[in-house]
Design an enzyme around this catalytic site. Sequence first.
Site, PDB file in Angstrom:
ATOM      1  NE  ARG A 126      -3.589   2.241   2.635  1.00 50.52           N
ATOM      2  CZ  ARG A 126      -3.540   2.888   3.791  1.00 50.52           C
ATOM      3  NH1 ARG A 126      -2.894   2.386   4.829  1.00 50.52           N
ATOM      4  NH2 ARG A 126      -4.148   4.057   3.921  1.00 50.52           N
ATOM      5  CG  HIS A 130      -1.530   5.082  -0.822  1.00 53.33           C
ATOM      6  ND1 HIS A 130      -2.340   5.610   0.136  1.00 53.33           N
ATOM      7  CD2 HIS A 130      -2.257   4.090  -1.404  1.00 53.33           C
ATOM      8  CE1 HIS A 130      -3.508   4.982   0.147  1.00 53.33           C
ATOM      9  NE2 HIS A 130      -3.474   4.050  -0.771  1.00 53.33           N
ATOM     10  CD1 TRP A 262     -11.653  -5.947  -0.375  1.00 54.73           C
ATOM     11  CD2 TRP A 262      -9.726  -5.724   0.746  1.00 54.73           C
ATOM     12  NE1 TRP A 262     -11.386  -4.598  -0.237  1.00 54.73           N
ATOM     13  CE2 TRP A 262     -10.210  -4.440   0.452  1.00 54.73           C
ATOM     14  CE3 TRP A 262      -8.524  -5.825   1.448  1.00 54.73           C
ATOM     15  CZ2 TRP A 262      -9.539  -3.265   0.804  1.00 54.73           C
ATOM     16  CZ3 TRP A 262      -7.852  -4.673   1.812  1.00 54.73           C
ATOM     17  CH2 TRP A 262      -8.363  -3.415   1.494  1.00 54.73           C
TER      18      TRP A 262
HETATM   19  C1  HEM Z   1      -9.169   0.920  -6.768  1.00 51.03           C
HETATM   20  C2  HEM Z   1      -9.055   1.920  -5.904  1.00 51.03           C
HETATM   21  C3  HEM Z   1      -8.605   1.671  -4.498  1.00 51.03           C
HETATM   22  C4  HEM Z   1      -9.233   2.055  -3.378  1.00 51.03           C
HETATM   23  C5  HEM Z   1     -10.515   2.855  -3.297  1.00 51.03           C
HETATM   24  C6  HEM Z   1      -8.478   1.552  -2.265  1.00 51.03           C
HETATM   25  C7  HEM Z   1      -8.784   1.726  -0.950  1.00 51.03           C
HETATM   26  C8  HEM Z   1      -8.175   1.101   0.109  1.00 51.03           C
HETATM   27  C9  HEM Z   1      -8.547   1.225   1.480  1.00 51.03           C
HETATM   28  C10 HEM Z   1      -9.684   2.105   2.009  1.00 51.03           C
HETATM   29  C11 HEM Z   1      -7.728   0.453   2.201  1.00 51.03           C
HETATM   30  C12 HEM Z   1      -7.736   0.232   3.718  1.00 51.03           C
HETATM   31  C13 HEM Z   1      -6.609   1.015   4.410  1.00 51.03           C
HETATM   32  C14 HEM Z   1      -6.601   0.698   5.877  1.00 51.03           C
HETATM   33  O1  HEM Z   1      -7.607   0.937   6.531  1.00 51.03           O
HETATM   34  O2  HEM Z   1      -5.565   0.229   6.357  1.00 51.03           O
HETATM   35  C15 HEM Z   1      -6.821  -0.184   1.301  1.00 51.03           C
HETATM   36  C16 HEM Z   1      -5.860  -1.094   1.663  1.00 51.03           C
HETATM   37  C17 HEM Z   1      -5.013  -1.698   0.790  1.00 51.03           C
HETATM   38  N1  HEM Z   1      -4.873  -1.393  -0.533  1.00 51.03           N
HETATM   39 FE1  HEM Z   1      -6.157  -0.316  -1.643  1.00 51.03          FE
HETATM   40  N2  HEM Z   1      -7.386   0.887  -2.728  1.00 51.03           N
HETATM   41  C18 HEM Z   1      -7.410   0.944  -4.101  1.00 51.03           C
HETATM   42  C19 HEM Z   1      -6.456   0.438  -4.952  1.00 51.03           C
HETATM   43  C20 HEM Z   1      -5.352  -0.258  -4.564  1.00 51.03           C
HETATM   44  C21 HEM Z   1      -4.252  -0.608  -5.430  1.00 51.03           C
HETATM   45  C22 HEM Z   1      -4.128  -0.171  -6.885  1.00 51.03           C
HETATM   46  C23 HEM Z   1      -3.372  -1.331  -4.678  1.00 51.03           C
HETATM   47  C24 HEM Z   1      -2.055  -1.929  -5.086  1.00 51.03           C
HETATM   48  C25 HEM Z   1      -1.757  -2.262  -6.329  1.00 51.03           C
HETATM   49  C26 HEM Z   1      -3.921  -1.429  -3.358  1.00 51.03           C
HETATM   50  C27 HEM Z   1      -3.361  -2.128  -2.317  1.00 51.03           C
HETATM   51  C28 HEM Z   1      -3.861  -2.157  -1.034  1.00 51.03           C
HETATM   52  C29 HEM Z   1      -3.364  -3.030   0.008  1.00 51.03           C
HETATM   53  C30 HEM Z   1      -2.278  -4.088  -0.141  1.00 51.03           C
HETATM   54  C31 HEM Z   1      -4.088  -2.734   1.156  1.00 51.03           C
HETATM   55  C32 HEM Z   1      -3.963  -3.394   2.533  1.00 51.03           C
HETATM   56  C33 HEM Z   1      -3.071  -2.589   3.437  1.00 51.03           C
HETATM   57  C34 HEM Z   1      -2.950  -3.201   4.814  1.00 51.03           C
HETATM   58  O3  HEM Z   1      -3.327  -4.335   5.031  1.00 51.03           O
HETATM   59  O4  HEM Z   1      -2.433  -2.490   5.680  1.00 51.03           O
HETATM   60  N3  HEM Z   1      -5.096  -0.744  -3.316  1.00 51.03           N
HETATM   61  N4  HEM Z   1      -7.122   0.228   0.026  1.00 51.03           N
END
Ligand code: HEM
Length: 361
Positions: A126, A130, A262
């Site tokens: 993430r 970002h 998820w």
């Molecule tokens: C499509 C649009 C996307 C939205 C709206 C989105 C939104 C989010 C949100 C709200 C979280 C939760 C953050 C938290 O509470 O810790 C998250 C986590 C995460 N996102 Fe996304 N995301 C998007 C795209 C992506 C992309 C493109 C990637 C990487 C290629 C990604 C990788 C991750 C990962 C690995 C986590 C888990 C982080 C953790 O476990 O701490 N996301 N995302």
Amino acid sequence: MSTFRFARCFATRARAPRTSAFAFSSLTPVSTVSVSLRNRIFPSVSRNYTAQTSEKKGGSSAILWIGAGLIAAGAGYYYFANPELGAKNIVPTNKEPDYQKIYDQIADVLEDNDWDDGSWGPVFVRLAWHAAGTYDKNTKTGGSNGATMRFSPESDHGANAGLKAAREKLESIKKKNPEISYSDLWSLAAGGPKIPWIPGRKDDEAAACTPDGRLPDASKGSSHLRDIFYRMGFDDREIVVLAGAHALGRCHPDRSGFDGPWTSSPTMFTNGFYQELLGKKWVEKKWKGPKQFVDKETGELMMLPADLSLIQDKAFKPHVEKYAKDEELFFKDFAAVFHKLEELGVPRTGDEKVYYFKTKD
Ligand code: HEM
């Protein structure tokens, strides 16, 4: 044997001592490593993500970073694909970093019983995303170059909540290897053995911080996703491919406000995100938090409104279906598109050395 804090909502599992220093070293007892890894890794065997029913299956026993699944999709490891080429004069020190060594050091800090599901892998992914996802192709600002999230105001942008811990965790690696830029380090921390990686990102100053609002808003739908990802230079298929990273990790109420994983194997890279999206009935979660969805059967898995828009949108949905059916295709496409993401905003001459890292096991 220590206790594996797997997930708040899944059964506690026994955790074996590490058998390898690499990210996806097995957490299962040594005797079952070969079988479980093979089953988890090779799509043609029984590894493919199995959407869970209320009768829970094992979930992940392997810690991953993103390439862990990818390694499985193909043949052997590649190391220094173009050894004859040199990444010359692109790191502002005299010393050429030993990227394989740094990669190994990152692998060594991934596993951690006190962090989430036992791995820093998802939050490192993430962080890298970002950092890169701020890119604007029209103004050519933002992107993987710069590592401006070290500075306020970018560090305080709502979308980046929770990433301070990931940046701090990587400080120990930076201290040992001051010659690597932060922007290369963050990008490398998301890497995996099947994702080509090119060094040479340069850190920038606070003045180069990107404005708030460049990263996607999880409460919005497909037209917002297009606005955001088209601005980076991605198309519909690529948006769906990248969203598949949500097979990993979880949402945290104290970071984004959303809650839950998820998939049932949040430390393994699989096509499970697509399988869950299509295979479960998603209902709005009844709570005081932001609008999100949970699976009707168990309430343990979640989807963001933005995630669900991928099956509500006629152009996105066929890609979701394709990747739900074919994990190998997903891995292949993901490696290419994630590499493209990591290259956003990085000036290249075209003759840089491309790295494919080898794992320690
Ligand atoms: C499509 C649009 C996307 C939205 C709206 C989105 C939104 C989010 C949100 C709200 C979280 C939760 C953050 C938290 O509470 O810790 C998250 C986590 C995460 N996102 Fe996304 N995301 C998007 C795209 C992506 C992309 C493109 C990637 C990487 C290629 C990604 C990788 C991750 C990962 C690995 C986590 C888990 C982080 C953790 O476990 O701490 N996301 N995302």
